[in-house]
Design an enzyme around this catalytic site. Structure first.
Site, short mmCIF file in Angstrom:
data_model
loop_
_atom_site.label_atom_id
_atom_site.label_comp_id
_atom_site.label_asym_id
_atom_site.label_seq_id
_atom_site.Cartn_x
_atom_site.Cartn_y
_atom_site.Cartn_z
N LYS A 167 2.57 11.64 -3.48
CA LYS A 167 1.68 10.77 -4.26
C LYS A 167 0.64 11.59 -5.03
O LYS A 167 0.21 11.21 -6.11
CB LYS A 167 0.98 9.78 -3.33
CG LYS A 167 0.01 8.83 -4.03
CD LYS A 167 -0.52 7.81 -3.06
CE LYS A 167 -1.62 6.96 -3.66
NZ LYS A 167 -2.14 5.99 -2.66
N ASP A 193 -12.84 5.67 2.37
CA ASP A 193 -11.41 5.75 2.68
C ASP A 193 -11.00 7.20 2.93
O ASP A 193 -10.88 8.00 2.01
CB ASP A 193 -10.61 5.16 1.51
CG ASP A 193 -9.11 5.18 1.75
OD1 ASP A 193 -8.66 5.71 2.78
OD2 ASP A 193 -8.37 4.67 0.88
N ASP A 230 0.88 -1.17 0.00
CA ASP A 230 0.00 0.00 0.00
C ASP A 230 0.92 1.22 0.00
O ASP A 230 1.53 1.54 1.02
CB ASP A 230 -0.90 -0.02 1.24
CG ASP A 230 -1.69 1.28 1.43
OD1 ASP A 230 -1.65 2.16 0.55
OD2 ASP A 230 -2.35 1.41 2.48
N GLU A 242 -7.28 0.44 -4.59
CA GLU A 242 -7.32 0.32 -3.13
C GLU A 242 -8.64 -0.28 -2.62
O GLU A 242 -8.61 -1.22 -1.84
CB GLU A 242 -7.00 1.67 -2.50
CG GLU A 242 -5.53 2.04 -2.70
CD GLU A 242 -5.20 3.51 -2.50
OE1 GLU A 242 -6.09 4.27 -2.09
OE2 GLU A 242 -4.05 3.89 -2.78
#
Ligand code: ADP
Ligand code: MG
Length: 586
Positions: A95, A193, A33, A172
């Site tokens: 990211k 999330d 992850d 994800e």
């Protein structure tokens, strides 16, 4: 050209063929992850997937990189600790810029987001190798469901720069629903999330062994860090302080205290937040109620993407079987309380919000290894661009326009997918039909990307009599199979186009890997000592008087043990210093 497009499309999900590769020895593929805030690596064991602790014994490695003037690289906790001391040497939340041209400058050196990510991956790879006692060369890496082709490619490059073969990326939410739920029951999931800086909602459906992402929505600028900001703002208001009056170091320190208070208020009616400002300590009490009220605006932002994802999936809240909360910020009580009201039920709390994505990626990795314990489920994803061919269009009787684009698999189609288009001859006695395979969104073929071409012969005849069926099949490994079949003769031609080639060639990657190799990742043994020293350095700066003297005493003892190099001595003095620091941080 000789093709004309008329819509007669057969739709259907095509299951990719799976064959067992033989003669392979056993090797470990890890699941990673690669988060905006934190990254984790996991592997599959007989008892299911497990997180691999990093060199400091922690499951979470902050996605933070620091490079000093000599080219030493610090990753994770150590890099984060350097943030207040050497802010110009640290990068985080890169990211978000994945797949863009943005460059980060650390101690005067330039890095792309995927290069910084590759350093995090390299660190995770090393930790896994030491933990497992064998080389790790392959990984399944998770990416947000909304990541487009460019961002996925950049992620793949990051893996390659770290010496990892990235055969597959898993989105994800898919990792979570796939990795941890019974695969035999048809289920509709809403995966919520809330990470450090991003918020993603995905609706997934597991139906007849096919797991499909039905809709995604989110907010790229909402996450746990915003909730820390709220705490910080509340404190500043109460203390009648302006953020602009604080030095850079003070700001970092205040933020750290706000983060602590944010976590503490989860299980308390009130917290006391303290902050060292110009040689004196300021304390303020903040109640849960006050904090919740101050978070109101952020909480409201959560509503929209939830609604949108449901609307896109054409579902109602009552159609959802499981609400899965992931991302560290779902540990916030203010968020949980809000969600209970929003969903009118208690979400599943069995999951560890920080770890599930990595665990799910490890399950996917095990499937790639074809471990028998793992039941195969067919995963789907969406195609991020349109695939089609060039056609001639008859816009009026007898008047043609060539060079037009005819989509066959449209953008955002769930993949694996297989679509067929029937195309007809446009000239009398036409003998050959040519299929140009194109990718892109333009109405005009010339503006789209050429991927390849196939030719097939057809019997002569009046125009429009002969036809071919063009079938595009696209799978989750980005392989496009093009099949062209002459309808009257049954003759067919096939070709496979391997898509998503990296924009960088293998040589270029190798070269950049070598260039990055000058950066020395700290040897494992040093890491913990380095972290202890950095933390001590920070606390020393913050402390005054006797507390400072005491710290100095323990730091000196530890430093001289390090110089002597006696292992037991190092451990004793390090533990003693750690104890003092713990007390100091409280
Ligand atoms: P990402 O997916 O962006 O890498 P994570 O899922 O690791 O992020 O979430 C990080 C966020 O979770 C941070 O903002 C952090 O403050 C928050 N967080 C972690 N633990 C807690 C906690 N116990 N209480 C409140 N927030 C927390
Ligand atoms: Mg995450």
């Amino acid at each position: 050209m000789g093709l004309s497009g008329r819509r007669r499309t057969k739709n259907g999900v095509c299951r990719p063929e799976r064959s067992i590769t033989e003669g392979h020895g056993y090797y470990m593929i890890v699941g990673i992850d690669l988060g905006t805030t934190n990254s984790l690596v996991a592997y599959y064991t007989e008892d299911g997937p497990k997180i691999i602790p990093n060199r400091l014994g922690k499951n979470l490695t902050p996605s933070v990189v620091s490079v000093d003037g000599e080219g030493n690289v610090y990753i994770g906790e150590t890099a984060k600790e350097r943030m207040s001391l050497y802010p110009d040497s640290v990068a985080h939340t890169f990211k978000r810029s994945m797949g863009t041209e943005r460059e980060y400058v650390l101690s005067g050196r330039h890095f792309k987001p995927e290069e910084l990510s590759s350093m995090v991956l390299r660190s995770l790879k090393e930790d896994a190798e030491i933990f497992l006692g064998e080389p790790v060369t392959e990984a399944v890496i998770s990416v947000p469901a909304y990541f487009d082709d460019k961002r996925r490619k950049a992620t793949k490059r990051a893996g390659e720069l770290a010496g990892l073969k990235v055969e597959r990326m898993i989105s994800e939410p898919t990792a979570v629903a796939y990795g941890l739920y019974d695969k035999t029951l048809d289920t509709r999931f809403l995966v919520f999330d809330l990470g450090g800086g991003t918020f993603d909602v995905s609706i997934l459906e597991l139906y007849h062994n096919i797991l499909e992402v039905r809709a995604v929505a989110g907010d790229n600028y909402l996450g746990g860090e915003d909730f820390t900001q709220v705490m910080q703002k509340l404190f500043l208001q109460k203390a009648k302080l302006q953020i602009s009056s604080l030095s850079e170091k003070e700001q970092v320190r205040l933020y750290r205290q706000a983060e602590k208070a944010k976590r503490a208020v989860n299980d308390a009616d009130r917290v006391t937040m303290s902050f060292l400002y110009k040689e004196s300590t300021i304390e303020q009490q903040i109640t849960y109620r006050e904090y919740e009220e101050a978070c109101e605006e952020l909480l409201m932002k959560i509503r929209e993407p939830v609604k949108k994802s449901l609307a896109d999936a054409k579902l109602r809240l009552s159609d959802i079987d499981e609400v899965l909360l992931i991302g560290g910020a779902t540990r916030l009580s203010v968020v949980r309380d809000f969600l209970i009201r929003l969903f009118r039920k208690f979400p599943d709390t069995k999951l560890n919000p920080d770890e599930t994505v990595a665990l799910g990626a490890a399950v996917q990795a095990a499937m790639k290894e074809r471990r028998e314990e793992v039941k195969e489920v067919i995963l789907t994803d969406v195609c991020s661009f349109t695939l089609g061919t060039e056609v001639v269009v008859e816009y009026e009787e007898g008047r043609f326009e060539d060079g037009r684009f005819c989509p066959i698999i449209e953008r955002n189609t769930v993949i694996p997918a297989s679509h067929t288009e029937r195309l007809y001859t446009v000239r009398d006695n036409q003998e050959k039909m040519r299929v140009r395979v194109l990718q892109g969104e333009s109405r005009f073929a010339r503006n789209n990307l050429f991927l390849g071409e196939l030719n097939i012969e057809v019997p002569k005849g009046p125009k429009g009599q002969e036809a071919i069926d063009v079938t595009y099949t696209y799978d989750i490994n980005s392989l496009l199979e093009v099949e062209v079949k002459a309808v009257s003769t049954g003759e067919s031609r096939k070709m496979i186009i391997k898509g998503e080639e990296n924009q960088m060639s293998d040589e270029e990657i190798k070269k950049r890997m070598e260039e990055l190799a000058y950066l020395k990742v700290q040897p494992r043994d040093y890491e913990e000592n380095k972290l202890v020293l950095l933390r001590a350095e920070r606390l020393y700066e913050e402390a005054l008087g006797d507390r400072r003297k005491k710290l100095d005493y323990y730091i000196t003892a530890f430093e001289s043990a390090l110089k002597r190099g006696d292992h037991d001595d190092i451990m004793d003095t390090r533990n003693a210093l750690n104890d003092i620091m713990e007390a100091e941080e409280d």
